[in-house]
Enzyme design. Sequence first.
Site, PDB file in Angstrom:
ATOM      1  N   HIS A 170       0.974  -1.067  -0.018  1.00 39.53           N
ATOM      2  CA  HIS A 170       0.202   0.006  -0.187  1.00 39.53           C
ATOM      3  C   HIS A 170       1.120   1.153  -0.148  1.00 39.53           C
ATOM      4  O   HIS A 170       1.520   1.728   1.115  1.00 39.53           O
ATOM      5  CB  HIS A 170      -0.857  -0.099   1.162  1.00 39.53           C
ATOM      6  CG  HIS A 170      -1.903   1.068   1.145  1.00 39.53           C
ATOM      7  ND1 HIS A 170      -3.134   1.142   0.468  1.00 39.53           N
ATOM      8  CD2 HIS A 170      -1.884   2.500   1.844  1.00 39.53           C
ATOM      9  CE1 HIS A 170      -3.794   2.212   0.780  1.00 39.53           C
ATOM     10  NE2 HIS A 170      -2.985   2.935   1.413  1.00 39.53           N
ATOM     11  N   GLU A 227       1.117  -1.782   4.333  1.00 38.69           N
ATOM     12  CA  GLU A 227       1.463  -0.341   3.934  1.00 38.69           C
ATOM     13  C   GLU A 227       3.106  -0.307   4.159  1.00 38.69           C
ATOM     14  O   GLU A 227       3.837  -1.221   4.773  1.00 38.69           O
ATOM     15  CB  GLU A 227       0.886   0.789   4.539  1.00 38.69           C
ATOM     16  CG  GLU A 227       1.201   2.440   4.170  1.00 38.69           C
ATOM     17  CD  GLU A 227       0.009   3.124   4.844  1.00 38.69           C
ATOM     18  OE1 GLU A 227      -0.827   2.905   5.431  1.00 38.69           O
ATOM     19  OE2 GLU A 227       0.546   4.390   4.507  1.00 38.69           O
ATOM     20  N   ASP A 232      -0.839  -9.619   0.912  1.00 39.66           N
ATOM     21  CA  ASP A 232       0.158  -8.713  -0.001  1.00 39.66           C
ATOM     22  C   ASP A 232      -0.673  -8.624  -1.266  1.00 39.66           C
ATOM     23  O   ASP A 232      -0.917  -8.954  -2.127  1.00 39.66           O
ATOM     24  CB  ASP A 232       1.137  -9.751  -0.722  1.00 39.66           C
ATOM     25  CG  ASP A 232       2.175  -8.931  -1.606  1.00 39.66           C
ATOM     26  OD1 ASP A 232       2.101  -7.910  -1.508  1.00 39.66           O
ATOM     27  OD2 ASP A 232       2.887  -9.643  -2.197  1.00 39.66           O
TER      28      ASP A 232
HETATM   29  O1  G3I Z   1      -3.014   2.566  22.165  1.00 41.79           O
HETATM   30  C1  G3I Z   1      -3.913   1.273  21.775  1.00 41.79           C
HETATM   31  C2  G3I Z   1      -3.288   0.332  22.794  1.00 41.79           C
HETATM   32  O2  G3I Z   1      -3.689   0.854  24.175  1.00 41.79           O
HETATM   33  C3  G3I Z   1      -3.956  -1.170  22.605  1.00 41.79           C
HETATM   34  O3  G3I Z   1      -3.404  -2.045  23.508  1.00 41.79           O
HETATM   35  C4  G3I Z   1      -3.462  -1.642  21.244  1.00 41.79           C
HETATM   36  C5  G3I Z   1      -3.935  -3.076  20.761  1.00 41.79           C
HETATM   37  O4  G3I Z   1      -3.584  -3.123  19.554  1.00 41.79           O
HETATM   38  O5  G3I Z   1      -3.820  -0.715  20.288  1.00 41.79           O
HETATM   39  C6  G3I Z   1      -3.346   0.699  20.446  1.00 41.79           C
HETATM   40  O6  G3I Z   1      -3.745   1.501  19.636  1.00 41.79           O
HETATM   41  C7  G3I Z   1      -3.272   1.338  18.350  1.00 41.79           C
HETATM   42  C8  G3I Z   1      -2.372   2.619  17.792  1.00 41.79           C
HETATM   43  O7  G3I Z   1      -1.825   2.278  16.539  1.00 41.79           O
HETATM   44  C9  G3I Z   1      -1.228   2.801  18.654  1.00 41.79           C
HETATM   45  O8  G3I Z   1      -0.351   1.953  18.418  1.00 41.79           O
HETATM   46  C10 G3I Z   1      -4.098   1.128  17.137  1.00 41.79           C
HETATM   47  O9  G3I Z   1      -5.124   0.053  17.587  1.00 41.79           O
HETATM   48  C11 G3I Z   1      -4.031   1.164  15.768  1.00 41.79           C
HETATM   49  O10 G3I Z   1      -5.095   1.022  15.023  1.00 41.79           O
HETATM   50  C12 G3I Z   1      -3.122   2.239  15.717  1.00 41.79           C
HETATM   51  O11 G3I Z   1      -2.293   2.047  14.302  1.00 41.79           O
HETATM   52  C13 G3I Z   1      -1.715   3.259  13.731  1.00 41.79           C
HETATM   53  C14 G3I Z   1      -2.515   3.536  12.674  1.00 41.79           C
HETATM   54  O12 G3I Z   1      -1.653   4.695  11.878  1.00 41.79           O
HETATM   55  C15 G3I Z   1      -3.900   3.908  12.588  1.00 41.79           C
HETATM   56  O13 G3I Z   1      -3.958   5.118  13.325  1.00 41.79           O
HETATM   57  C16 G3I Z   1      -0.398   2.921  13.520  1.00 41.79           C
HETATM   58  O14 G3I Z   1       0.288   2.742  14.805  1.00 41.79           O
HETATM   59  C17 G3I Z   1       0.297   3.797  12.762  1.00 41.79           C
HETATM   60  O15 G3I Z   1       1.644   3.472  12.189  1.00 41.79           O
HETATM   61  C18 G3I Z   1      -0.287   4.305  11.338  1.00 41.79           C
HETATM   62  O16 G3I Z   1       0.040   5.117  10.816  1.00 41.79           O
HETATM   63  C19 G3I Z   1      -0.196   5.651   9.399  1.00 41.79           C
HETATM   64  C20 G3I Z   1      -0.797   6.984   9.447  1.00 41.79           C
HETATM   65  O17 G3I Z   1      -1.806   7.281  10.367  1.00 41.79           O
HETATM   66  C21 G3I Z   1      -1.106   7.579   8.029  1.00 41.79           C
HETATM   67  N1  G3I Z   1      -0.060   7.501   7.048  1.00 41.79           N
HETATM   68  C22 G3I Z   1       0.422   5.847   7.115  1.00 41.79           C
HETATM   69  C23 G3I Z   1       0.626   5.316   8.482  1.00 41.79           C
HETATM   70  C24 G3I Z   1       1.233   3.788   8.526  1.00 41.79           C
HETATM   71  O18 G3I Z   1       0.198   3.110   8.157  1.00 41.79           O
HETATM   72  O1  9MR Z   2      -4.093   5.262   2.427  1.00 41.31           O
HETATM   73  C1  9MR Z   2      -4.236   5.376   3.892  1.00 41.31           C
HETATM   74  C2  9MR Z   2      -3.124   4.703   4.622  1.00 41.31           C
HETATM   75  O2  9MR Z   2      -2.091   5.702   4.264  1.00 41.31           O
HETATM   76  C3  9MR Z   2      -3.580   4.987   6.063  1.00 41.31           C
HETATM   77  O3  9MR Z   2      -2.393   4.521   6.772  1.00 41.31           O
HETATM   78  C4  9MR Z   2      -4.921   4.411   6.404  1.00 41.31           C
HETATM   79  C5  9MR Z   2      -5.143   4.296   7.736  1.00 41.31           C
HETATM   80  O4  9MR Z   2      -5.420   5.744   8.296  1.00 41.31           O
HETATM   81  O5  9MR Z   2      -5.815   4.868   5.457  1.00 41.31           O
HETATM   82  C6  9MR Z   2      -5.363   4.773   4.254  1.00 41.31           C
HETATM   83  O6  9MR Z   2      -6.662   5.389   3.460  1.00 41.31           O
HETATM   84  C7  9MR Z   2      -8.071   4.652   3.542  1.00 41.31           C
HETATM   85  C8  9MR Z   2      -8.872   5.047   4.472  1.00 41.31           C
HETATM   86  O7  9MR Z   2      -8.629   5.030   5.849  1.00 41.31           O
HETATM   87  C9  9MR Z   2     -10.190   4.201   4.208  1.00 41.31           C
HETATM   88  N1  9MR Z   2     -10.644   4.437   2.861  1.00 41.31           N
HETATM   89  C10 9MR Z   2      -9.595   3.620   1.904  1.00 41.31           C
HETATM   90  C11 9MR Z   2      -8.205   4.447   2.060  1.00 41.31           C
HETATM   91  C12 9MR Z   2      -7.238   3.759   1.133  1.00 41.31           C
HETATM   92  O8  9MR Z   2      -7.395   2.874   0.305  1.00 41.31           O
END
Ligand code: G3I
Ligand code: 9MR
Length: 583
Positions: A506, A561, A552
């Site tokens: 991704h 991603e 994948d």
């Molecule tokens: O804080 C809770 C914790 O209390 C719990 O024990 C745990 C169980 O899984 O979850 C924790 O929260 C998680 C949080 O990350 C902190 O680690 C969420 O479930 C999880 O959904 C969240 O994921 C993050 C994700 O964005 C969604 O917000 C990832 O760490 C983070 O790397 C990812 O980052 C994204 C950016 O938002 C946008 N760009 C891409 C990037 C990579 O995917």
């Molecule tokens: O492309 C986005 C990715 O970079 C982020 O990690 C992810 C979670 O925030 O979100 C992706 O975007 C998706 C959106 O959250 C929901 N609709 C589909 C988008 C991409 O396919």
Amino acid sequence: MKPRSPSVPFLAAALAALCASPACAAQADGQAPAVAAIRVDQLGYLPGARKLALVEGRGAHVFEVVREGDGQVVLRGELSAPARWEPAARDAAVADLSALSAPGRYRVRVEGLPPSDPFPVDPQAYAGLADAALKAFYFNRAGTALESRHAGRYARAAGHPDTKVRIHASAASASRPARTVVAAPKGWYDAGDYNKYVVNSGITTWTLLAAWEHYPGFFGARDIGIPESGDAVPDLLDEAWWNLEWMLSMQDPGDGGVYHKLTNLRFDGTVMPKAATQARYMVGKGTAAALDFAAVMATASRVYAPFEAHFPGQAARMREAAEAAWQWAQAHPDAVYRQPKDVHTGAYGDGRFEDEFAWAAAELYLLTGKADYLDAFGRHAAAPGVPSWADVGALGWISLAHHRERLPDPAVRERVEAGLAEVSAALAAQWRDSAWRLAMQPGDFVWGSNAVALNQAMLLLQGHRLTQDREYLDAAQSQLDYVLGRNPLGVSFVTGQGLRSPMHVHHRPSQADGILEPVPGWLSGGPNPGQQDAKDCPVRYASALPALSWLDHDCSYASNEVAINWNAPLVYVAAALQALTPP
Ligand code: G3I
Ligand code: 9MR
């Protein structure tokens, strides 16, 4: 849309048809049948490394290593007693190939199983990996065209100039009210999306600078083919500078506060950067952004000072920026980032700032020598844990340990060393006790789990650097092996590296560029049983088990991603093993 190579579910179905041999066992979750295999690091091993292969299943007792080409058996040994590895609900035994040190290409053989993939023993096994993982940052540069002489077939036009960024209402201040237009060009795109987030940039940039500080001999000699290659500065510092310049522009000159992110209101479609033209905003200001910024600028001021001739005035500029951000955080110690209603991109929201305070204090102390900062570290620091974007406390401990001669008295020095030694010892014990020889516990398989494995390795390497204890190095090696193919999926998780690597990450440029192979050098996020993307995916994950929950497919932002904060520990660990493993 590019043609698809066999995806994991497809492979599982094909393998099910073959599932009549003793090597074949139904998986505990009842979904995908599994064919037992011998798992190795697909990039191979350094001659002096601890070399472990994993033999799935029960029943086998001995292994042999065969040289490719002449078929000579060069090593025979006994397998460890098989044991259950819960994250994949599989039994596995360990084959220790460490006695194998002659460079060459080999396979492991065990009766009743197909031979392992071929793997090299090579004194440069991870040098190319470290280069590719660092070059990936160049491929994610915002605001610039990638020329074919540096990017090859991944050359592309510039996108996201970010010269006209609007202050969002959430980030307004007296001197910069909402809708003020500011410039904040350059930087790296965060991940598969095209936004730029200070919090995630913080840990990422620091990890690269730490790699340089700890292994200058390795990085000083590399040429990764970026526009600045060949100048008076190591490529790693040139690449990091691209992001530091952007980060500097994320500070509000009016008050020293730092914007949380520079972003669209919504994620871009699956297009190349040039075609992604939504308006860009400075969104939010918060304690985490300010302190991560302060920590990185303090670190960078220290690291770039010897390159004053090439970056005139910048070390002083970064020092001032760091202290101003620290002051802002003192005045706003609990400004939690809250995603505004109209903003739908990544949040990187974090409500606890003790770790950010401790990290920034440590770096500011090392930069300035002011006792106040060391006191602040003492007040805020908790025992170090495995770093992540939301938990940066260990980074300060690592910097203090690296510069321990600058600590004022032996008691402080001992505390810093003991803190890191303790967490390394705990991780080494997890590694030793694990059937898969991996410190990862079931709960570590989160979004970005491959980076958890590598950040664990980074901590283990600190234990090794402090104590010279070989076990920490061996454990770190195992963590990298896991990421490079010694896993129950048999995948090397870095694009373009190894025999079977992700083809459908991704990552908008990889999806939209019309080239079959993804942009190289990127670490896939890795198995994540959270499967938060299932609703956006046209295919199902083959398994719900923690270590098998990976897809994948380019729909899978929660398992496949790529992201800058995941690639940075890959750079660190690849370089460290290359630099620290005895010949
Ligand atoms: O804080 C809770 C914790 O209390 C719990 O024990 C745990 C169980 O899984 O979850 C924790 O929260 C998680 C949080 O990350 C902190 O680690 C969420 O479930 C999880 O959904 C969240 O994921 C993050 C994700 O964005 C969604 O917000 C990832 O760490 C983070 O790397 C990812 O980052 C994204 C950016 O938002 C946008 N760009 C891409 C990037 C990579 O995917
Ligand atoms: O492309 C986005 C990715 O970079 C982020 O990690 C992810 C979670 O925030 O979100 C992706 O975007 C998706 C959106 O959250 C929901 N609709 C589909 C988008 C991409 O396919």
